[in-house]
Design a protein around this motif. Structure first.
Motif, PDB file in Angstrom:
ATOM      1  N   ARG A  95       0.836  -1.201   0.000  1.00  0.00           N
ATOM      2  CA  ARG A  95       0.000   0.000   0.000  1.00  0.00           C
ATOM      3  C   ARG A  95       0.875   1.257   0.000  1.00  0.00           C
ATOM      4  O   ARG A  95       0.651   2.188  -0.765  1.00  0.00           O
ATOM      5  CB  ARG A  95      -0.883  -0.017   1.258  1.00  0.00           C
ATOM      6  N   GLU A  96       1.912   1.258   0.830  1.00  0.00           N
ATOM      7  CA  GLU A  96       2.738   2.455   0.964  1.00  0.00           C
ATOM      8  C   GLU A  96       3.520   2.750  -0.311  1.00  0.00           C
ATOM      9  O   GLU A  96       3.574   3.888  -0.764  1.00  0.00           O
ATOM     10  CB  GLU A  96       3.688   2.306   2.161  1.00  0.00           C
ATOM     11  N   LEU A  97       4.122   1.720  -0.907  1.00  0.00           N
ATOM     12  CA  LEU A  97       4.936   1.967  -2.098  1.00  0.00           C
ATOM     13  C   LEU A  97       4.070   2.313  -3.310  1.00  0.00           C
ATOM     14  O   LEU A  97       4.431   3.180  -4.114  1.00  0.00           O
ATOM     15  CB  LEU A  97       5.855   0.773  -2.378  1.00  0.00           C
TER      16      LEU A  97
ATOM     17  N   SER B 267       1.159   3.772  -3.081  1.00  0.00           N
ATOM     18  CA  SER B 267       0.663   5.132  -2.822  1.00  0.00           C
ATOM     19  C   SER B 267       1.707   6.168  -3.215  1.00  0.00           C
ATOM     20  O   SER B 267       1.372   7.208  -3.786  1.00  0.00           O
ATOM     21  CB  SER B 267       0.314   5.313  -1.341  1.00  0.00           C
ATOM     22  N   ASN B 268       2.959   5.893  -2.905  1.00  0.00           N
ATOM     23  CA  ASN B 268       4.021   6.823  -3.296  1.00  0.00           C
ATOM     24  C   ASN B 268       4.109   6.942  -4.814  1.00  0.00           C
ATOM     25  O   ASN B 268       4.262   8.039  -5.359  1.00  0.00           O
ATOM     26  CB  ASN B 268       5.368   6.354  -2.743  1.00  0.00           C
ATOM     27  N   ALA B 269       3.993   5.807  -5.489  1.00  0.00           N
ATOM     28  CA  ALA B 269       4.048   5.820  -6.951  1.00  0.00           C
ATOM     29  C   ALA B 269       2.869   6.619  -7.509  1.00  0.00           C
ATOM     30  O   ALA B 269       3.010   7.397  -8.459  1.00  0.00           O
ATOM     31  CB  ALA B 269       4.027   4.385  -7.476  1.00  0.00           C
TER      32      ALA B 269
ATOM     33  N   ILE C 277      -1.660  11.322  -1.551  1.00  0.00           N
ATOM     34  CA  ILE C 277      -1.893  10.427  -0.425  1.00  0.00           C
ATOM     35  C   ILE C 277      -0.899  10.656   0.716  1.00  0.00           C
ATOM     36  O   ILE C 277      -1.244  10.643   1.884  1.00  0.00           O
ATOM     37  CB  ILE C 277      -1.795   8.957  -0.914  1.00  0.00           C
ATOM     38  N   GLY C 278       0.359  10.865   0.356  1.00  0.00           N
ATOM     39  CA  GLY C 278       1.405  10.944   1.383  1.00  0.00           C
ATOM     40  C   GLY C 278       1.259  12.152   2.280  1.00  0.00           C
ATOM     41  O   GLY C 278       0.780  13.199   1.864  1.00  0.00           O
ATOM     42  N   GLN C 279       1.638  11.990   3.527  1.00  0.00           N
ATOM     43  CA  GLN C 279       1.603  13.138   4.422  1.00  0.00           C
ATOM     44  C   GLN C 279       2.508  12.985   5.638  1.00  0.00           C
ATOM     45  O   GLN C 279       2.799  13.954   6.321  1.00  0.00           O
ATOM     46  CB  GLN C 279       0.175  13.413   4.892  1.00  0.00           C
TER      47      GLN C 279
ATOM     48  N   VAL D  69       6.834   8.547   6.469  1.00  0.00           N
ATOM     49  CA  VAL D  69       7.397   7.311   7.036  1.00  0.00           C
ATOM     50  C   VAL D  69       7.089   6.077   6.192  1.00  0.00           C
ATOM     51  O   VAL D  69       7.733   5.049   6.340  1.00  0.00           O
ATOM     52  CB  VAL D  69       6.900   7.023   8.477  1.00  0.00           C
ATOM     53  N   GLY D  70       6.065   6.194   5.300  1.00  0.00           N
ATOM     54  CA  GLY D  70       5.572   5.030   4.564  1.00  0.00           C
ATOM     55  C   GLY D  70       6.661   4.277   3.818  1.00  0.00           C
ATOM     56  O   GLY D  70       6.680   3.042   3.811  1.00  0.00           O
ATOM     57  N   PHE D  71       7.567   5.003   3.233  1.00  0.00           N
ATOM     58  CA  PHE D  71       8.622   4.381   2.432  1.00  0.00           C
ATOM     59  C   PHE D  71       9.396   3.334   3.241  1.00  0.00           C
ATOM     60  O   PHE D  71       9.758   2.271   2.739  1.00  0.00           O
ATOM     61  CB  PHE D  71       9.572   5.475   1.917  1.00  0.00           C
TER      62      PHE D  71
HETATM   63 MG    MG Z   1       4.055   7.505   1.230  1.00  0.00          MG
END
Ligand code: MG
Ligand code: ADP
Length: 627
Positions: free
Chosen positions: A30-32, A34-36, A130-132, A135-137
């Motif tokens: 989900r995190e990667l 979302s970053n893409a 999405i990102g905020q 830390v997700g990465f």
């Molecule tokens: Mg992210």
């Protein structure tokens, strides 16, 4: 190649992210993704606002490849990419979100343009990014022991770079020639995380979290997100087929949905929601149960899946399928739970209220549809009345019953019943019976009928719980017909007081402990006798229901009902004479009258002694009439 070390506190923080921030390892996907998606959104935004970008002919897309042999997963996007400085800033610093910074700068720029009166021909990316948290990465390190990032910024004069990190101490950076625009994140998996290279497993995870990302996603070449997040689109642009396709996708159903509610709200939360009621109720047969089916999204990314979003909506709404998307959710840093539970409560209340209102509207605008809905899902509404105190009154308005004033098969709401009530009528009468014929023949109905009072007929055994729990509707008390206090006047011949006293005493001696008391009835017209409960809550219908559930043994074993005798009934009058003449048949008749009253009250389980006596009586009657 240059080496960069992480600061000591960053190492500690990284340790937290990797070991305890997320409940499921799979959220790294989900995190990667979302970053893409954010990177794609940024390049789309920049293109639409007229900026010159590197390789403008390449559309923004996301592809995932898994390699079981090499134990590798690669996330590739053709988004905005990162420059050398950005790689250091965004990936080398925990809790720095390049996306958040980007958003702040564009929102500020947009505001400026608005103030200058110029028209920026580009939509605001605020709702899509999405990102905020920044830390997700690092969630990648939950599953990988080496993470390599290849990135080439959209900026025309930028260079490509390779960023590599295989430990907690730091990362390496070097420049790479001939990279296309965008970013590639390559994970070399830890030994215990090999399952993520299984096509089936990865496809499921991608579908679960990222089905509604705005950009095409493929897995080893296979396109995955073919269903659009239509809830976020304007209602007028959506075709009926699109709704139906969407429903089938999220509900795993092959049938069309019965009802659909697409609604948006601005305050106190930005909400986009799309809810469906399935065509049929799988719980009707009694061996399956709906899993809560409304998932929570934030900007099209799954936050909690229906079955895990427990408490999002009240339990009785578990048959509803759909999505709730709120860009304003006060998510905590792991994006798995909300920081503000009172806000979640508000969200739940807004959605529930709106859904109930929608059902109410459907009942007015499309009664046939509502009837179909009600015949399938009435038990859910009733469950709501019993369990959802907050919405009980609103739910009570959705109840439908046949009544003595409706035709067979037609129903009324309690609201309509109240509107028909006589001016001096204070209570709403209801009668629990297996079907209409039984209700109309019930001794509890005749008195009310003679006074032209409307009686609600309840055929569902659960209705006695519902009515007793509801207690009143619009200030009017709900009263079981059995408990209705009515007195019928009659000119018919009847037993006088002295005779009544005798017959009552005789009946009581005959029945002993089977009844609490024997009384003269003021409410019976045709029936010779009726069982009437003394306890307001332990009506005969309730007693019967509890018996079928085998509950409250104690309550059932104490006899708290009376036999009421109709002094104007021809049978009773004749019976009195027979008794007075010491006719031996009197006793048998009296027992039969009692048993018949028990049948009407639904209290008889074993009919065999009754049938034997009945046969006996018939034989005697026949012998007598042919004498
Ligand atoms: Mg992210
Ligand atoms: P967040 O997404 O919450 O901002 P992350 O830790 O997921 O935090 O990412 C940190 C930052 O790294 C992002 O804000 C973004 O600027 C940058 N970034 C991460 N992945 C990509 C990517 N695929 N393409 C471009 N930039 C990226």
């Amino acid at each position: 190649m240059e080496k960069y070390g992480f600061q000591a506190e960053i190492q500690k923080f990284l340790d937290i992210v990797i070991n305890s921030l997320y409940t499921d390892k799979e959220v790294f996907v989900r995190e990667l993704v979302s970053n893409a998606a954010d990177a794609c959104e940024k390049v789309r935004f920049m293109q639409s606002s007229g900026q010159t970008i590197f390789q403008p002919e390449i559309p923004p897309t996301i592809s995932v490849t898994i390699d079981e042999k090499e134990k590798k997963i690669t996330f590739t996007d053709t988004g905005c990419g990162m420059t050398r400085d950005e790689l250091i800033e965004n990936l080398g610093t925990i809790a720095h979100s390049g996306t958040k910074a980007f958003l702040q700068s564009t929102v500020a720029a947009n505001d400026d343009e608005k103030n200058n009166g110029s028209n920026a021909n580009s939509s605001n990316p605020a709702e899509s990014l999405i990102g905020q948290f920044g830390v997700g990465f690092y969630s990648a390190f939950m599953v990988a022991n080496n993470v390599t990032v290849l990135s080439r910024s959209f900026k025309p004069d930028a260079e490509g770079h390779k960023w590599t990190c295989s430990g907690m101490d730091g990362y390496e950076l070097e420049s790479v020639a001939d990279l296309p625009r965008g970013t590639q994140v390559i994970l070399t998996l830890k030994d215990n995380c090999q399952n993520f290279t299984q096509q089936y497993e990865m496809e499921n995870i991608l579908k679960r979290y990222s089905s509604f990302i705005l950009f095409p996603i493929s897995l080893n070449g296979k396109e995955l997100n073919t269903v659009q997040a239509i809830w976020a689109r304007s209602k007028v642009d959506i075709k009926p087929e699109e709704y139906s396709e969407f429903y089938k996708y999220i509900a795993h159903d092959t049938k069309e949905p019965l009802l659909k509610l697409h609604f948006t709200a601005d305050a106190p939360l930005l909400i986009q929601s799309l809810l469906f009621v399935p065509d049929s109720n799988i719980e009707k047969m009694g061996f399956m149960r709906f899993q809560a089916g409304v998932s929570l999204y934030c900007r099209r990314v799954l936050i909690s899946e229906g079955s895990k979003a427990k408490g999002l909506l009240p339990e009785w709404m578990r048959f509803v399928k759909g999505v709730i998307d709120s860009a304003d959710l006060p998510l905590n840093i792991s994006r798995e739970t909300m920081q503000d539970s009172s806000l979640m409560k508000k969200l739940s209340t807004i959605i529930t209220k709106r859904f109930i209102k929608f059902l109410e509207e459907t009942s007015k605008n499309d009664p046939e549809k509502y009837d179909k809905f009600y015949s399938e899902f009435n038990r859910m509404i009733k469950e709501g009345v019993l369990s959802d105190f907050e919405h009980r009154d609103a739910l009570a308005k959705l109840l439908r019953f046949e009544s003595s004033f409706t035709d067979a098969g037609k129903t009324t709401s309690l609201t309509d019943y109240v509107s028909r009530m006589k001016t001096d009528q204070k209570e709403i009468y209801y009668l629990v019976a297996p079907h209409r014929k039984a209700a109309e023949a019930s001794p509890y109905y005749e008195g009310l009928k003679s006074q032209n009072l409307e009686v609600i007929f309840c055929y569902d055994p659960a209705d006695s719980f519902v009515m007793e729990n509801l207690m009143r509707f619009e200030e009017k008390e709900l009263r079981s017909a059995e408990q209705a206090e009515i007195t019928v006047e009659t000119n018919a011949e009847k037993l006088n007081e002295e005779q009544s006293k005798h017959i009552v005493e005789w009946f009581k001696t005959l029945l002993g402990d089977k009844v609490k008391e024997v009384k003269i009835s003021k409410r019976l017209i045709d029936s010779p006798a009726a069982i009437v409960s003394e306890d307001k809550y332990m009506t005969t219908a309730m007693r019967k229901l509890l018996k079928s559930l085998q509950k409250e043994e104690d309550a059932l074993n104490t006899v708290n009902y009376n036999l009421e005798i109709n002094p104007a009934s021809p049978i009773i009058c004749e019976l009195y004479k027979a008794w007075d003449n010491h006719n031996p048949i009197a006793e048998e008749i009296a027992s039969q009258i009692y048993d018949n009253a028990c049948i009407a009250a639904g209290l008889v389980e074993d009919f065999s002694p009754l049938i034997k006596r009945m046969n006996n009586l018939m034989e005697k009657t026949l012998k007598q009439s042919f004498k």
